[in-house]
Design an enzyme around this catalytic site. Sequence first.
Site, PDB file in Angstrom:
ATOM      1  CB  THR A  90     -46.555   0.105  20.156  1.00  0.00           C
ATOM      2  OG1 THR A  90     -45.910  -0.810  21.057  1.00  0.00           O
ATOM      3  CG2 THR A  90     -46.382   1.510  20.647  1.00  0.00           C
ATOM      4  N   PRO A  91     -49.366  -1.999  18.879  1.00  0.00           N
ATOM      5  CG  PRO A  91     -51.571  -2.025  18.145  1.00  0.00           C
ATOM      6  CD  PRO A  91     -50.619  -1.257  19.002  1.00  0.00           C
ATOM      7  CB  THR A 130     -41.893  -2.048  22.764  1.00  0.00           C
ATOM      8  OG1 THR A 130     -41.841  -2.673  24.014  1.00  0.00           O
ATOM      9  CG2 THR A 130     -40.764  -2.518  21.895  1.00  0.00           C
ATOM     10  CB  CYS A 275     -42.702  -8.160  23.935  1.00  0.00           C
ATOM     11  SG  CYS A 275     -43.247  -6.775  24.923  1.00  0.00           S
TER      12      CYS A 275
HETATM   13  C1  UDX Z   1     -40.801 -10.657  27.313  1.00  0.00           C
HETATM   14  C2  UDX Z   1     -39.403 -10.341  27.852  1.00  0.00           C
HETATM   15  O1  UDX Z   1     -38.926 -11.452  28.628  1.00  0.00           O
HETATM   16  C3  UDX Z   1     -39.439  -9.075  28.692  1.00  0.00           C
HETATM   17  O2  UDX Z   1     -38.139  -8.722  29.122  1.00  0.00           O
HETATM   18  C4  UDX Z   1     -40.037  -7.938  27.864  1.00  0.00           C
HETATM   19  O3  UDX Z   1     -40.161  -6.768  28.648  1.00  0.00           O
HETATM   20  C5  UDX Z   1     -41.401  -8.333  27.317  1.00  0.00           C
HETATM   21  O4  UDX Z   1     -41.295  -9.553  26.586  1.00  0.00           O
HETATM   22  P1  UDX Z   1     -42.988 -11.767  28.313  1.00  0.00           P
HETATM   23  O5  UDX Z   1     -43.441 -11.823  26.895  1.00  0.00           O
HETATM   24  O6  UDX Z   1     -43.902 -11.193  29.329  1.00  0.00           O
HETATM   25  O7  UDX Z   1     -41.632 -10.932  28.428  1.00  0.00           O
HETATM   26  O8  UDX Z   1     -42.650 -13.253  28.817  1.00  0.00           O
HETATM   27  P2  UDX Z   1     -41.418 -14.259  28.623  1.00  0.00           P
HETATM   28  O9  UDX Z   1     -41.172 -14.913  29.924  1.00  0.00           O
HETATM   29  O10 UDX Z   1     -40.265 -13.629  27.984  1.00  0.00           O
HETATM   30  O11 UDX Z   1     -42.027 -15.369  27.658  1.00  0.00           O
HETATM   31  C6  UDX Z   1     -42.373 -15.104  26.314  1.00  0.00           C
HETATM   32  C7  UDX Z   1     -42.812 -16.376  25.626  1.00  0.00           C
HETATM   33  O12 UDX Z   1     -41.713 -17.267  25.445  1.00  0.00           O
HETATM   34  C8  UDX Z   1     -43.877 -17.157  26.390  1.00  0.00           C
HETATM   35  O13 UDX Z   1     -44.827 -17.665  25.487  1.00  0.00           O
HETATM   36  C9  UDX Z   1     -43.083 -18.278  27.027  1.00  0.00           C
HETATM   37  O14 UDX Z   1     -43.860 -19.417  27.301  1.00  0.00           O
HETATM   38  C10 UDX Z   1     -42.048 -18.549  25.941  1.00  0.00           C
HETATM   39  N1  UDX Z   1     -40.827 -19.198  26.436  1.00  0.00           N
HETATM   40  C11 UDX Z   1     -40.028 -18.549  27.338  1.00  0.00           C
HETATM   41  C12 UDX Z   1     -40.473 -20.450  25.959  1.00  0.00           C
HETATM   42  O15 UDX Z   1     -41.175 -21.035  25.137  1.00  0.00           O
HETATM   43  N2  UDX Z   1     -39.310 -21.024  26.412  1.00  0.00           N
HETATM   44  C13 UDX Z   1     -38.485 -20.420  27.308  1.00  0.00           C
HETATM   45  O16 UDX Z   1     -37.443 -21.008  27.659  1.00  0.00           O
HETATM   46  C14 UDX Z   1     -38.860 -19.141  27.787  1.00  0.00           C
END
Ligand code: UDX
Length: 462
Positions: A90-91, A130, A275
Site C-alpha cells: 500500500t505505497p 497497513t 511504514c
Molecule cells: C516499523 C515499526 O517498528 C513496526 O512496528 C511496524 O510494523 C513497521 O514499521 P520498521 O520500519 O521495520 O518497523 O523498523 P524500525 O525498527 O521501527 O525502524 C524504522 C526506522 O527508524 C529505521 O530507519 C531506523 O534506523 C530508525 N530508528 C529507529 C532510529 O533512527 N532511531 C531509533 O531509535 C529507532
Amino acid sequence: MKINTICCLGAGYVGGPTMALIAAKCPHLKVIVADLNERRIAAWNSDTLPVYEPDLDKVVAEARGRNLHFTTDIRGAIVEAEMVFVSVGTPTKSYGIGAGRAADLCYIESAARTIAEVSQGHKIIVEKSTIPVKTASAIKTILEANSSPSATFEVLSNPEFLAEGTAIEDLEDPDRILIGGENTPGGHLAVEALASIYANWVPRERIITTNLWSSELSKIVANAFLSQRISSINSISALCEATGADVKEVARAIGMDQRIGPRFLRASVGFGGSCFQKDLLNLVYLCESFHLPEVAEYWSQVVKINDWQKSRFVGRIVRTLFNTVTNKRIAVLGFAFKKDTNDTRETAAINVCRDLLRERARIAVYDPQVTADGIRQELLAAGVEPALLDSHLEICPDAYAASEGAHALAVLTEWDEFAALDFPRIHTLMVKPAFVFDGRAILPHDELQVLGFECFTIGKGL
Ligand code: UDX
Ligand code: ADP
C-alpha cells in the site's frame, strides 16, 4: 469455525515472514502464500529468499514443502483457503487526489476483486497490510457486490507490528496481537477463529480484540508515536551539536525515567522504512479529510523534521569538506534503512546519496545486503540522472574498497560490522585530512581520533 487452510496474497516483507512463522508454529494448518510476481515466488521456493531476515531461512526450511507453499496460482490459493490474508503493498499515492499523502489502494482493491470472483461458501478475509481507516468496509462492499450469491465474508483487521531485521523474534514473541472485527455474532466467530491460530504460540492475554476502526487506526498511531520519538530525539541532536551536549547522554538520562523509557531514542540520519513516513502521511491525510487541520499540522512536523535531518547531514558534510565536494570521493557505508535487512524503501541513504551526487561528489557505496541494482534503482527513482550515476556512483564489495582514495566516510546504516572495521587500514587508504561522518553514532570515536580522523557524530558534533 474450523480453519484447515489459510492463504496470503502478497509474499513481501510482511506476508512472507508472517506466513512462514504461522506455518512453523501450526503444523496442522496448510499455509499457501500467493503472489503475482513470479520472480519473487521462485525466490521463496529457492535457497536465496527474496527477503533478508535473521533466522528466516531456518523457519522457511522447517515448514516449506510440509505445510508452507509458495505459488503464483492466486485463484487456486483463495479457493482452497477458509481464511485469506491480504498483505499486498500500500505505497503512498504518487498521482491524483491525495498524491504524496494518501495510501494507494489499487493493489488492495484488485486483491478484493479477485477474492470476490473465485469465492464460494464462507471466507474470513484478514487485512494485514497497513491501510487507512475504513478500508475494511470498502473491501466488504467490493466483496459483496461482486461475488456469487453463495459466498459470504467476514472482514477482520489484523495489523502486523513486526519490525524488519527482527521479524522472526517479533513474530515469535509479539508484545500484542491485535484483531479488529465487527460487533456481530459472525464477527465474533471470525475473530475467535483467527485468535485461536495465534493462540498456538502467543499467550491469550496478549491477543487483544477491538472494533475494526480501532484496530486499523491503532497501527497507524503506533507508527506515528514511534516515529515521533525519533524526530524528537533528532531535533534535539541538532541542539546538542550546537551546544556541546551529547545526544546519547541526553537520551540515556531521559530514558531512565520510566514514563519515557529507553527505546527508540537513538538519534540518526533520519528514519526510513516502508511504514513510518507512509503512515504519518496517511494520518495527516486522514485528519485533513475529517477537517482537523491542527492535528494534521502537528503530525506533519514529524515528517518535516525527518526530511530536515537528512538534508542537514548532507549540509554538514559539504560545509566540513571546505564547502565543496565536487569530484571528491565519499565512501558511504550502509544503504539499507536499518541494519539486518536488505530493504531500502524510504532509506535516508537515498536522500543523502542523491544530494551528494547533485553536489557532484563521487559516491562509493558499500552495504552488506543491498544489491548494486537495488541501490541504482532507488537513486534513479529519486530523480538522479542516469549519466550522473554512471560517472559518479560506484558500488563496492567492502568498506575498504569504498574508502580507497576517499575524502570522507559517511555511516548511514548501523550494521554491526562497521564498528569493528580495521580503521588504521582505512586511514591509510583515505585522502588526508580523513573525515568521518557518523550518521548513526556507532563508531569507536576515541580510537578514530587517536588515528588522526576528523570525526563528526550525529548529536555530538565535530
Ligand atoms: C516499523 C515499526 O517498528 C513496526 O512496528 C511496524 O510494523 C513497521 O514499521 P520498521 O520500519 O521495520 O518497523 O523498523 P524500525 O525498527 O521501527 O525502524 C524504522 C526506522 O527508524 C529505521 O530507519 C531506523 O534506523 C530508525 N530508528 C529507529 C532510529 O533512527 N532511531 C531509533 O531509535 C529507532
Ligand atoms: P510489504 O512490505 O507490505 O510486505 P511488499 O511490497 O514487500 O510489501 O509486498 C507486497 C507484495 O504483494 C508484492 O510482492 C506484490 O507483488 C504483491 N501483490 C500485489 N498485488 C497482489 C495481488 N492482487 N495478489 C497477490 N499479490 C499481490
